[in-house]
Design a protein around this motif. Structure first.
Motif, mmCIF file in Angstrom:
data_model
loop_
_atom_site.group_PDB
_atom_site.id
_atom_site.type_symbol
_atom_site.label_atom_id
_atom_site.label_comp_id
_atom_site.label_asym_id
_atom_site.label_seq_id
_atom_site.Cartn_x
_atom_site.Cartn_y
_atom_site.Cartn_z
ATOM 1 N N UNK A 61 39.239 41.260 59.220
ATOM 2 C CA UNK A 61 39.510 40.900 57.818
ATOM 3 C C UNK A 61 39.055 41.443 56.532
ATOM 4 N N UNK A 62 38.250 42.249 56.928
ATOM 5 C CA UNK A 62 37.601 42.501 56.121
ATOM 6 C C UNK A 62 38.661 43.884 55.148
ATOM 7 N N UNK A 63 38.933 44.998 56.323
ATOM 8 C CA UNK A 63 39.538 46.336 55.526
ATOM 9 C C UNK A 63 40.831 45.927 55.153
ATOM 10 N N UNK A 64 41.519 44.832 55.686
ATOM 11 C CA UNK A 64 43.310 45.125 54.593
ATOM 12 C C UNK A 64 42.707 44.035 53.533
ATOM 13 N N UNK A 65 41.995 43.569 52.973
ATOM 14 C CA UNK A 65 41.674 42.930 51.634
ATOM 15 C C UNK A 65 40.787 44.640 50.877
ATOM 16 N N UNK A 66 40.157 45.202 51.329
ATOM 17 C CA UNK A 66 39.274 46.095 50.828
ATOM 18 C C UNK A 66 39.966 47.000 50.605
ATOM 19 N N UNK A 67 41.202 47.512 51.428
ATOM 20 C CA UNK A 67 42.626 48.394 50.815
ATOM 21 C C UNK A 67 43.866 47.813 50.267
ATOM 22 N N UNK A 68 44.532 46.534 50.300
ATOM 23 C CA UNK A 68 44.985 45.901 49.542
ATOM 24 C C UNK A 68 44.840 45.482 48.655
ATOM 25 N N UNK A 69 43.536 44.530 47.611
ATOM 26 C CA UNK A 69 42.972 43.810 46.962
ATOM 27 C C UNK A 69 42.150 45.270 46.751
ATOM 28 N N UNK A 70 41.140 45.520 47.021
ATOM 29 C CA UNK A 70 40.378 46.749 46.528
ATOM 30 C C UNK A 70 41.376 47.869 45.808
ATOM 31 N N UNK A 71 42.425 48.375 45.889
ATOM 32 C CA UNK A 71 43.245 49.236 45.547
ATOM 33 C C UNK A 71 44.515 49.204 44.252
ATOM 34 N N UNK A 72 44.166 49.518 42.890
ATOM 35 C CA UNK A 72 44.994 49.048 42.154
ATOM 36 C C UNK A 72 46.943 49.135 42.233
ATOM 37 N N UNK A 73 47.280 50.179 42.435
ATOM 38 C CA UNK A 73 48.744 50.293 43.826
ATOM 39 C C UNK A 73 48.962 49.547 44.176
ATOM 40 N N UNK A 74 48.607 49.032 45.509
ATOM 41 C CA UNK A 74 48.645 48.578 46.190
ATOM 42 C C UNK A 74 48.439 47.164 45.559
ATOM 43 N N UNK A 75 47.555 46.798 45.206
ATOM 44 C CA UNK A 75 47.219 45.310 44.442
ATOM 45 C C UNK A 75 48.224 44.657 44.070
ATOM 46 N N UNK A 76 48.579 45.642 42.950
ATOM 47 C CA UNK A 76 49.821 45.593 41.863
ATOM 48 C C UNK A 76 51.731 44.900 42.950
ATOM 49 N N UNK B 85 55.167 43.668 32.225
ATOM 50 C CA UNK B 85 53.789 44.560 31.749
ATOM 51 C C UNK B 85 52.215 44.320 31.123
ATOM 52 N N UNK B 86 52.392 43.194 30.714
ATOM 53 C CA UNK B 86 50.645 43.255 30.670
ATOM 54 C C UNK B 86 50.362 42.725 31.000
ATOM 55 N N UNK B 87 50.694 41.525 32.614
ATOM 56 C CA UNK B 87 50.183 41.232 33.902
ATOM 57 C C UNK B 87 49.957 42.252 34.619
ATOM 58 N N UNK B 88 50.846 43.296 34.484
ATOM 59 C CA UNK B 88 50.361 44.275 35.359
ATOM 60 C C UNK B 88 49.068 44.988 34.671
ATOM 61 N N UNK B 89 49.008 45.381 33.528
ATOM 62 C CA UNK B 89 48.045 46.127 32.624
ATOM 63 C C UNK B 89 46.885 45.128 33.229
ATOM 64 N N UNK B 90 46.788 43.758 33.330
ATOM 65 C CA UNK B 90 45.686 42.932 33.638
ATOM 66 C C UNK B 90 44.997 43.031 35.027
ATOM 67 N N UNK B 91 46.009 43.316 35.837
ATOM 68 C CA UNK B 91 45.459 43.458 37.217
ATOM 69 C C UNK B 91 45.246 43.870 37.111
#
Length: 321
Positions: A284-299, A312-318
């Motif tokens: 459960x933790x690993x996909x959250x870490x590597x998904x939400x925890x990595x900028x480009x993947x999170x976007x 662009x503003x939303x991307x910059x905020x995220x």
């Protein structure tokens, strides 16, 4: 013991009896955890697969990790739920032997993948200008093949000793089957398997530990020479991997503690948590870490859900989060 008797033998699972009063609530919890695990890991794999910008070695290894999480969870949770709601808490010997192989190869593969990911971070931070030449497509394929096949072959070589045994015992004290408990139920004295198991550790732990320690020793050495801001950026890329390693280490310690020490004085709830931590928390933790925890993947995950181009503003905020 003849083959017909061997095939019809079942193991009692007394650990489930203590959960009798809460079994439907626990069934719901395990089902929810399983669905969350499948969803999070499948989402991460899908997002990485569908976005060419994410087709980097580290993300390939992340997909491997997610596939292994699905493999481990599927090896455990459906079986736990099935036994939990049954009237008799028993499993067949054949399924128990299969589950031992699935769960042990899951654990070994997890450490192999984390070791490969540590090597990837070492190359990315210590040799940034040569990263793509060092981590070429052919080398990534070799590392993926090694991390995939090594656990299956090495553990099978050891497990073949257990597969030759006949079983007279009828009790499996844990919520799932493990090799040494299986060996304890054999008709003959098979203590030699425990000795061989110690030798197995040299192959499934020591090389990975050496690779991880070497990688982070080199990363630390390089980071000390960088400016403070560059140090922060470099180490930030290692945070998901470090947390994953800590999770793995904690889960391994819990497993060792239960195997080596008498846990009868510990409450049922604590023992249940210790037993399931290894195959529930990391998936459960690993996909959250590597998904939400990595900028480009999170976007890219946000784009996947929103179904249209992020402003662009939303991307910059995220990405700044």
């Amino acid at each position: 013991m003849n083959n017909m008797t061997q095939q019809s033998l079942t193991f009692r699972m007394p650990a489930y009896a203590v959960m009798e009063k809460h079994k439907y609530g626990l069934f719901t919890l395990f089902l929810l955890l399983y669905l969350i695990t499948i969803f999070l890991n499948t989402l991460l794999i899908t997002v990485i697969h569908q976005n060419k910008t994410l087709h980097q070695p580290m993300n390939v290894f992340t997909c491997m990790l997610s596939i292994n999480e699905i493999y481990g969870s599927t090896s455990l949770l459906p079986a736990v739920m099935s036994v939990l709601i049954s009237e008799i808490y028993e499993v067949s010997v054949k399924w128990c032997m299969a589950q031992v192989y699935f769960l042990h190869t899951y654990g070994i593969a997890e450490f192999c993948i984390l070791a490969v990911m540590g090597y990837d971070r070492y190359v990315a931070i210590c040799y940034p200008l040569h990263y793509h030449s060092i981590m070429s497509n052919s080398k990534v394929v070799k590392l993926v093949t090694l991390a995939s096949l090594y656990p299956l072959i090495v553990f099978l070589s050891f497990y073949s000793l257990t597969l030759q045994l006949s079983f007279c015992g009828k009790s499996m004290p844990k919520l799932y089957c493990v090799n040494m408990e299986l060996v304890k139920n054999s008709c003959s004295n098979a203590s030699y398997i425990s000795t061989v198991g110690l030798v197995l550790i040299l192959f499934v732990v020591v090389p990975q530990v050496i690779m991880i320690v070497f990688s982070y020793a080199q990363i630390s050495k390089v980071c000390r020479k960088l400016l403070k801001e560059s140090q922060g950026n470099a180490l930030k890329t290692c945070i998901p991997h470090i947390i994953s390693l800590l999770n793995y280490t904690i889960g391994s310690l819990f497993e060792i503690i239960q195997t080596r020490f008498n846990m009868s004085h510990v409450s049922v709830e604590v023992r249940l948590f210790l037993t399931l931590y290894f195959v529930i928390i990391p998936p459960v933790a690993n996909p959250v870490l590597y998904g939400l925890g990595t900028q480009i993947v999170r976007v890219q995950i946000l784009k996947y859900f929103l179904k249209y181009k992020i402003q662009p503003k939303l991307v910059k905020a995220v990405t700044a989060a």
